[in-house]
Design a protein around this motif. Sequence first.
Motif, mmCIF file in Angstrom:
data_model
loop_
_atom_site.group_PDB
_atom_site.id
_atom_site.type_symbol
_atom_site.label_atom_id
_atom_site.label_comp_id
_atom_site.label_asym_id
_atom_site.label_seq_id
_atom_site.Cartn_x
_atom_site.Cartn_y
_atom_site.Cartn_z
ATOM 1 N N VAL A 191 -39.635 12.546 -36.462
ATOM 2 C CA VAL A 191 -38.675 13.450 -36.880
ATOM 3 C C VAL A 191 -37.532 12.549 -37.370
ATOM 4 O O VAL A 191 -36.764 12.229 -36.369
ATOM 5 N N PRO A 192 -36.785 12.914 -38.259
ATOM 6 C CA PRO A 192 -36.903 14.029 -39.325
ATOM 7 C C PRO A 192 -38.376 13.360 -40.126
ATOM 8 O O PRO A 192 -38.787 12.116 -39.915
ATOM 9 N N CYS A 193 -38.524 13.939 -41.296
ATOM 10 C CA CYS A 193 -39.603 13.841 -42.147
ATOM 11 C C CYS A 193 -39.768 11.958 -42.462
ATOM 12 O O CYS A 193 -38.813 11.643 -43.119
ATOM 13 N N ARG A 246 -29.153 13.955 -47.013
ATOM 14 C CA ARG A 246 -30.346 14.546 -46.841
ATOM 15 C C ARG A 246 -30.911 14.113 -45.183
ATOM 16 O O ARG A 246 -31.393 13.265 -45.332
ATOM 17 N N TYR A 301 -28.419 11.585 -37.140
ATOM 18 C CA TYR A 301 -29.516 10.900 -36.757
ATOM 19 C C TYR A 301 -29.479 10.050 -35.371
ATOM 20 O O TYR A 301 -30.153 8.905 -35.223
ATOM 21 N N CYS A 339 -41.240 16.441 -46.079
ATOM 22 C CA CYS A 339 -41.084 17.721 -45.571
ATOM 23 C C CYS A 339 -41.630 18.763 -46.342
ATOM 24 O O CYS A 339 -42.112 19.546 -45.850
ATOM 25 N N ASP A 375 -32.440 15.377 -43.431
ATOM 26 C CA ASP A 375 -33.947 15.815 -42.763
ATOM 27 C C ASP A 375 -34.863 14.770 -43.411
ATOM 28 O O ASP A 375 -35.959 14.914 -42.817
#
Length: 731
Positions: free
Chosen positions: A77-79, A36, A21, A98, A38
């Motif tokens: 972003v990410p969710c 994770r 990230y 997401c 995302d």
Amino acid sequence: MWVLQLAVVLQSLWIYTAYGYGGLDSADDLFKFVSRPDLMSPKFNITYHHREQVAPGYWFVTPFKFIGHGLDDVKWVPCQMGPMIYDNDGELVWSGACQFNQRIMYDLFPIEFGGQTVLKAIVMRSEFPVSDCGAGVFINQHYEMVHNFFIDRENSHVNIHEFNYIAHRNTTLVTTRRPRQWSGHALGLMEDLVWIDSNGFRAYDMTSGNITFQWHAEYHVSLEESTLAPAYSIGPNFVKERVPFTNFTHGYLWDPWHINSVDENSDGNYLVSFRHLDTIMLIAGDDGRVLWRLGGKHSDYILEDGLKFSRQHHARYVSHSRERDVISFLDNASGEQKLDYQPPSNGYSRGLIVELLRPPGEPQRARILQEYKRPDRRLADKRGALQRLPNGNVLMSWTDAGYLSEHTKDDQVLMEARFLNETRLGTYRVYKSTNWVGLPKLPPDVKALGYGVGTNSMTAIYVSWNGATEHRIWKFFSGDKLLGQANRNGFETVFVTDIYAGVVRAEAFDVNGQFLGKSKDTPTEYPNGWVPMPADPLQTEPLRLPSNPEAIIPPPVDMVPSHIDPQNPIKDVKIPGSPNSPVNAVGPTEHTADTPVPVEEDSKTPNIPKPPENPAESLELTASDTPGSTDDAKITNPTKPKEPVKPKEPVKPTEVVAETPIKTGNNKSSTIAVTSDTDTLYLVLLGVPIAIGYYVILRLLYRQLRNLIASHWGHTKEYHQLSPAVVESYW
């Protein structure tokens, strides 16, 4: 050895902070997960005043920024927006950000429906800001959508303010809005026709899906009752200015009523909150007439004991009888600051429990039974809720920065929490409940990172299970071999083993040791700067290396494992820097010359050439030397190839310092010749992560100290006022 272990720990911290990230400068106010990447979710800053009295339960939160928050903006972003569940310590349990494409969702709360517990919520369906046409959804314990209804684009739009399930009638109450043209002259304006936002509500039968009751304010409530002046709207510069309400396509509508909550009593009548009337009304369930008004310009009740309120939200019945009602609601006491012309009706927002008395032959009176003051004494200028908890406590949702607080029945503040970053996201309502068990069908998520040089190696395993609530223990395996176990620790649990594991798997167990689920077998990945060890420490045989130092070619910078001769590679085995040999690599499939790749044998029977003549010592390899291999047969004394490649003369080490024993993963010793070149290599390998690690440690310590101070003093400081980033015209 301790230097290597320290370096691994430091780099593990760095990986945990920065993996996937954007590095150390990423937003520290968001949870970030290695397993994770995302998902992100806002962190809470929690202050417990009397933790032992706080009610148990999960928090049901729907973080978002504003109506048109721009999903294509990289900062989302990410969710990080959408339905989420947190535990009582502010740790994430489930994120549906997401799953629902970061759409705005309101009123997330568990209910009993159709014999099972489901989450109910209302979600924005269309791409905003074109329309806020909403849809109600029910989500089961496996986080699957089991009900989806009332999408209506032709007549009335289902609004996102309310989604109230009435269990004893099996109906759902929602608010509606529709644009209408009105005579501007009737409003004292110069325009012939203007656009207004006509509000109402509906009741849906959940069995048939039919509308059982529908009501529109324009037929029952005069525009004169509105306390939002029609001569003003919000201009393009986000300031109050004169704007004609003649162009609906530009979003300029006068919002005179603004219904934001609906509830039903045992007589089948409806309690409705009108934000822009500063009024709560009771609407007859048979013909839609107004039975009484509380507050506003034409109150039917005498307001006693400083009951004056304004811009209220979330009106709910506590009890109902012919001569006495008790209701609860949030007195916001102010509209959107700097945008609403009306001055605040109170110095701070508060939750109210109000008694309504209707004695026969006497004036109707309303008085405050209980007040719950906003702890920081600020104004919640939009949104919010009051929830009475089973143990008698009250949970107040103040919305800005996700701010919430829990109070005893007599208004003793037990807990305060708000998002760590007060300007990133907010909420509409936050609820609390113990009535939820999450049983996701998707398996747990695992990521394993390997660290090591030679036989000194270890594996860091990160595991999470989005939405699961029942697991308490994680067990970690490599094939059939148990690596160890760890107690669940928040959303993501980290387990570090001092042995190398080429493939890992995590299995979840409840508090009684019952198996709940397992992850997929996941290959271990290697961060840059580390190489997989040349022998499998799960085996009992130690690695044997030549005793003759001159037979060892010092590994080049690209970290060729020391048991492979770069000039005589084994056929069908990939060597870093040799792009033409096949490999089934563990971890990322793309590599550069600077990225170490585990050495792997072909899954078929290998064609193994002989080593150069007169080797100093035969090198022993096992199929378990390479991650993912299940063949335990040893390969010894390879035969001489038919056409041996003439090796280049090996580079002799300039100085042999000593033969140093090294502990392997099974605590057995091996011997390796240490040269000045290998010393330099180890320094290069260890120096970079150590330097990075020290920096990370210092930075984390600084942040922990800062957060500790902020947490200790946060409940007494003056919070900065939020300036709205965009217009929120329909709250």
